[in-house]
Design an enzyme around this catalytic site. Structure first.
Site, PDB file in Angstrom:
ATOM      1  N   ASP A 116      60.571  42.756  30.495  1.00  0.00           N
ATOM      2  CA  ASP A 116      60.776  41.903  31.677  1.00  0.00           C
ATOM      3  C   ASP A 116      60.364  40.447  31.451  1.00  0.00           C
ATOM      4  O   ASP A 116      60.541  39.617  32.343  1.00  0.00           O
ATOM      5  CB  ASP A 116      59.956  42.435  32.864  1.00  0.00           C
ATOM      6  CG  ASP A 116      60.466  43.769  33.364  1.00  0.00           C
ATOM      7  OD1 ASP A 116      61.594  44.131  33.007  1.00  0.00           O
ATOM      8  OD2 ASP A 116      59.747  44.452  34.112  1.00  0.00           O
TER       9      ASP A 116
ATOM     10  N   LYS B 263      40.061  39.141  36.788  1.00  0.00           N
ATOM     11  CA  LYS B 263      39.991  38.355  38.035  1.00  0.00           C
ATOM     12  C   LYS B 263      38.639  37.655  38.207  1.00  0.00           C
ATOM     13  O   LYS B 263      37.862  37.979  39.107  1.00  0.00           O
ATOM     14  CB  LYS B 263      40.285  39.263  39.234  1.00  0.00           C
ATOM     15  CG  LYS B 263      41.702  39.800  39.204  1.00  0.00           C
ATOM     16  CD  LYS B 263      42.054  40.636  40.401  1.00  0.00           C
ATOM     17  CE  LYS B 263      43.490  41.106  40.307  1.00  0.00           C
ATOM     18  NZ  LYS B 263      43.857  42.094  41.319  1.00  0.00           N
TER      19      LYS B 263
ATOM     20  N   ASP C 166      57.594  36.889  34.299  1.00  0.00           N
ATOM     21  CA  ASP C 166      58.000  38.292  34.355  1.00  0.00           C
ATOM     22  C   ASP C 166      59.107  38.365  35.408  1.00  0.00           C
ATOM     23  O   ASP C 166      58.866  38.100  36.580  1.00  0.00           O
ATOM     24  CB  ASP C 166      56.797  39.157  34.763  1.00  0.00           C
ATOM     25  CG  ASP C 166      57.153  40.626  34.917  1.00  0.00           C
ATOM     26  OD1 ASP C 166      58.275  40.931  35.368  1.00  0.00           O
ATOM     27  OD2 ASP C 166      56.304  41.481  34.621  1.00  0.00           O
TER      28      ASP C 166
END
Length: 363
Positions: free
Chosen positions: A110, A162, A218
């Site tokens: 992708d 994160k 993506d």
């Protein structure tokens, strides 16, 4: 050299397009997604390609047979009986990936970017360790897993998921190159390369990062497919402007317009910026197209307006109709005259004769 392309399953995120065509064969800028990748891999010296799939569509097998002949390469399917995550497919394809000492690429089907396979290969061979991750820089690293390198080095120290405090802005771009020795780390079971394999490689000082220049996206879902198309067309404008419609064309407004030679465009149109028009598409008079993709065989009739949308193969948009809000028409969808469609995913072979004002799936 060898390469493994992680294709996965049925492309559900890119429906309704993938209800008619396997995801790797959906045209991105008028060329199947996977062909962009194969061409770049061949340029870097890859001769053996393995596609990691959950199922093998016959249409894909016949198209890839043509690519084998065209490029003089071998393409094999590696079919997972159960989803194996992001590392398991390497173990499943061990026979090809480990057949010699040359390194191999692994990439997510992708991902679109200016695939830097040749530079990445040279960098990987020069540092001599087991693996290299292609990294892209982001403005908001707190949304991602961040790669932290050793001071003044490309060697990866650790990964921070994160991060609350700033530790860096490089993230994993989903493209790698490895020495075959990595296969000794991976068992044939569902395994995450990011969570299980990479931390162990970093702990052994065997993993480096290579910075990607230019865009990255993506494109596995419609809104990102459109964004990725914009990025690709902007890149094309710098690298190969002759492939785009010249700004001198009366219909070009804002640039970055890619038109297939077999497409026909009417009078008084305003097209651009960031528009792709596929083979045998017919655009009527006075049509306005912005930030959209028209697939092969589409018809956009007089004075229609298509923006932020994908018009699937052989679909037609009626006179004075308007598509917006990341509307996606599947194969052979008919939109009547003077209809407004906002953010709808319309399944193949449907006819729309009333306005669709709220985003949703039209079955």
């Amino acid at each position: 050299m060898k390469a493994l392309i992680l294709v996965g399953g049925f492309g559900t995120r890119l429906r309704p397009l993938t209800l008619s065509v396997p995801k790797p064969l959906v045209e991105f800028a008028n060329k199947p997604m996977i062909l962009h990748q194969i061409e770049a891999l061949v340029k870097a010296g890859v001769t053996d390609i393995v596609l990691a799939v959950n199922y093998k569509p016959e249409v894909m097998a016949s198209v890839l047979k043509n690519y084998e002949e065209k490029f003089g390469i071998t393409i094999e399917f590696s079919i997972e009986k159960e989803p194996l995550g992001t590392a398991g497919p390497l173990a499943l394809a061990r026979k090809v990936l480990g057949k010699d000492d040359s390194p191999f690429f692994v990439l997510n089907a992708d991902v679109t970017c200016e695939y830097p396979f040749e530079k990445m290969r040279d960098f990987h061979v020069a540092h001599g360790n087991e693996g290299t991750i292609l990294a892209t820089k982001v403005e908001e690293p707190s949304k991602y897993g961040v790669i932290v390198t050793e001071s003044n080095s490309t060697r990866i120290d650790r990964f921070v998921e994160k991060p609350v405090e700033y530790v860096g802005n490089r993230i994993n771009a989903g493209i790698y190159i490895f020495n075959p020795s990595i296969l000794d780390r991976i068992e044939l079971r569902p395994t995450s390369i990011e969570k299980e394999i990479f931390p162990a490689m970093a702990a052994d000082y065997q993993l480096h990062t290579f910075d990607l220049e230019g865009y990255w996206m993506d494109v596995g879902q419609p809104k990102d497919f459109l964004t990725g198309t914009c990025l690709y067309l902007s890149s094309l404008a710098k690298r190969s402007p002759e492939m785009l419609a010249p700004a001198s064309e009366a219909y070009v407004h804002g640039g970055n317009v890619l038109v297939h030679p077999t497409a026909r465009i009417g009078k008084g149109c305003k097209i651009g910026p960031n528009v792709t028009i596929g083979p045998n598409a017919v655009v009527g008079d006075g049509v306005c197209l912005q930030r959209c993709v028209l697939m092969e065989g589409t018809q956009v009739r007089d004075y229609a307006w298509v923006k932020n949308s994908i018009v699937g193969w052989n679909s037609s948009v009626g006179r004075w109709s308007r598509l917006d809000g990341v509307t996606v028409l599947g194969d052979d969808v008919q939109i009547a005259d003077e209809i407004y469609v906002n953010g709808a995913s319309v399944l193949p072979h449907k006819s729309i004769k009333a306005n669709v004002c709220e985003p949703g799936i039209v079955m």
